[in-house]
Design a protein around this motif. Structure first.
Motif, PDB file in Angstrom:
ATOM      1  N   MET A  40     -12.392  41.932 -51.257  1.00  0.00           N
ATOM      2  CA  MET A  40     -13.202  41.851 -52.455  1.00  0.00           C
ATOM      3  C   MET A  40     -13.420  40.380 -52.791  1.00  0.00           C
ATOM      4  N   HIS A  41     -14.663  40.028 -53.068  1.00  0.00           N
ATOM      5  CA  HIS A  41     -14.996  38.671 -53.463  1.00  0.00           C
ATOM      6  C   HIS A  41     -15.836  38.742 -54.738  1.00  0.00           C
ATOM      7  N   ILE A  42     -15.457  37.960 -55.722  1.00  0.00           N
ATOM      8  CA  ILE A  42     -16.141  37.951 -57.011  1.00  0.00           C
ATOM      9  C   ILE A  42     -16.955  36.662 -57.108  1.00  0.00           C
ATOM     10  N   ASN A  43     -18.206  36.763 -57.574  1.00  0.00           N
ATOM     11  CA  ASN A  43     -19.031  35.577 -57.803  1.00  0.00           C
ATOM     12  C   ASN A  43     -19.034  35.165 -59.270  1.00  0.00           C
ATOM     13  N   LYS A  44     -19.212  36.135 -60.141  1.00  0.00           N
ATOM     14  CA  LYS A  44     -19.237  35.898 -61.590  1.00  0.00           C
ATOM     15  C   LYS A  44     -18.276  36.897 -62.225  1.00  0.00           C
ATOM     16  N   PHE A  45     -17.676  36.495 -63.329  1.00  0.00           N
ATOM     17  CA  PHE A  45     -16.735  37.377 -64.006  1.00  0.00           C
ATOM     18  C   PHE A  45     -16.875  37.162 -65.508  1.00  0.00           C
ATOM     19  N   ARG A  46     -17.038  38.247 -66.245  1.00  0.00           N
ATOM     20  CA  ARG A  46     -17.220  38.172 -67.704  1.00  0.00           C
ATOM     21  C   ARG A  46     -16.019  38.821 -68.382  1.00  0.00           C
ATOM     22  N   ILE A  47     -15.473  38.116 -69.376  1.00  0.00           N
ATOM     23  CA  ILE A  47     -14.368  38.671 -70.145  1.00  0.00           C
ATOM     24  C   ILE A  47     -14.923  39.305 -71.415  1.00  0.00           C
ATOM     25  N   SER A  48     -14.100  40.053 -72.103  1.00  0.00           N
ATOM     26  CA  SER A  48     -14.562  40.745 -73.305  1.00  0.00           C
ATOM     27  C   SER A  48     -14.856  39.744 -74.422  1.00  0.00           C
ATOM     28  N   SER A  49     -15.633  40.182 -75.385  1.00  0.00           N
ATOM     29  CA  SER A  49     -15.966  39.307 -76.518  1.00  0.00           C
ATOM     30  C   SER A  49     -14.721  39.017 -77.356  1.00  0.00           C
ATOM     31  N   THR A  50     -13.822  39.978 -77.466  1.00  0.00           N
ATOM     32  CA  THR A  50     -12.566  39.761 -78.197  1.00  0.00           C
ATOM     33  C   THR A  50     -11.737  38.685 -77.517  1.00  0.00           C
ATOM     34  N   ALA A  51     -11.603  38.807 -76.192  1.00  0.00           N
ATOM     35  CA  ALA A  51     -10.847  37.804 -75.438  1.00  0.00           C
ATOM     36  C   ALA A  51     -11.526  36.440 -75.519  1.00  0.00           C
ATOM     37  N   THR A  52     -12.848  36.413 -75.524  1.00  0.00           N
ATOM     38  CA  THR A  52     -13.583  35.149 -75.607  1.00  0.00           C
ATOM     39  C   THR A  52     -13.214  34.397 -76.882  1.00  0.00           C
ATOM     40  N   GLY A  53     -13.199  35.104 -78.003  1.00  0.00           N
ATOM     41  CA  GLY A  53     -12.834  34.464 -79.270  1.00  0.00           C
ATOM     42  C   GLY A  53     -11.409  33.955 -79.256  1.00  0.00           C
ATOM     43  N   GLN A  54     -10.495  34.748 -78.717  1.00  0.00           N
ATOM     44  CA  GLN A  54      -9.096  34.334 -78.659  1.00  0.00           C
ATOM     45  C   GLN A  54      -8.902  33.161 -77.700  1.00  0.00           C
ATOM     46  N   VAL A  55      -9.629  33.167 -76.581  1.00  0.00           N
ATOM     47  CA  VAL A  55      -9.535  32.064 -75.622  1.00  0.00           C
ATOM     48  C   VAL A  55      -9.997  30.768 -76.275  1.00  0.00           C
ATOM     49  N   GLU A 115      -6.193  53.530 -52.658  1.00  0.00           N
ATOM     50  CA  GLU A 115      -7.650  53.633 -52.547  1.00  0.00           C
ATOM     51  C   GLU A 115      -8.221  53.322 -53.925  1.00  0.00           C
ATOM     52  N   THR A 116      -8.991  52.270 -54.005  1.00  0.00           N
ATOM     53  CA  THR A 116      -9.643  51.942 -55.256  1.00  0.00           C
ATOM     54  C   THR A 116     -10.924  51.195 -54.938  1.00  0.00           C
ATOM     55  N   ASP A 117     -11.843  51.261 -55.853  1.00  0.00           N
ATOM     56  CA  ASP A 117     -13.084  50.526 -55.623  1.00  0.00           C
ATOM     57  C   ASP A 117     -13.052  49.210 -56.391  1.00  0.00           C
ATOM     58  N   ASP A 118     -13.976  48.339 -56.055  1.00  0.00           N
ATOM     59  CA  ASP A 118     -14.010  47.012 -56.663  1.00  0.00           C
ATOM     60  C   ASP A 118     -14.245  47.073 -58.164  1.00  0.00           C
ATOM     61  N   THR A 119     -15.019  48.040 -58.620  1.00  0.00           N
ATOM     62  CA  THR A 119     -15.298  48.172 -60.050  1.00  0.00           C
ATOM     63  C   THR A 119     -14.014  48.445 -60.818  1.00  0.00           C
TER      64      THR A 119
END
Length: 124
Positions: free
Chosen positions: A1-16, A85-89
């Motif tokens: 699995m390779h990730i190009n972009k990753f978005r965190i939640s809006s709640t986490a964004t404020g806390q970060v 067994e799991t998918d990338d999502t």
């Protein structure tokens, strides 16, 4: 699995943002510390908050050269050494959950740059 972009939640964004201001750490470092803190607490379940308004990271900014290591740690924390067994999502959703939980943990622990230095020195 390779990730190009990753978005965190809006709640986490404020806390970060708050943690970054208090500690002097960049948001990507706060998220890395949050992941590792949450990984230490064990597997996670549930549903992540809405990410439509959350901060988006270039994956390299978030993980650096260590993206495969973070993904393998995530798999190990969630599934151990057993075959899975799991998918990338599903993995991305679990990663968001770990960041959310870790950010909540760090928001209590990091109130100043000295707290960040102590936390980093204590984990070495």
């Amino acid at each position: 699995m390779h990730i190009n972009k990753f978005r965190i939640s809006s709640t986490a964004t404020g806390q970060v943002r708050i943690i970054s201001q208090r500690s002097g750490l960049t948001p990507n470092l706060v998220c890395r510390m949050a992941m590792l803190s949450s990984f230490e607490a064990g597997p996670i379940s549930g549903a992540a908050d809405d990410t439509s308004e959350g901060q988006e990271f270039n994956a390299y900014t978030l993980f650096g050269d260590f993206q495969p290591l973070f993904i393998d740690l995530l798999k190990y924390v969630e599934f151990g050494l057993e075959e899975f067994e799991t998918d990338d999502t599903d993995l991305l959703e679990r990663l968001r959950l770990h960041i959310d939980r870790g950010v909540r943990q760090l928001s209590v622990r990091l109130k100043s740059p000295a707290d960040a230095a102590e936390l980093i020195a204590g984990s070495a």
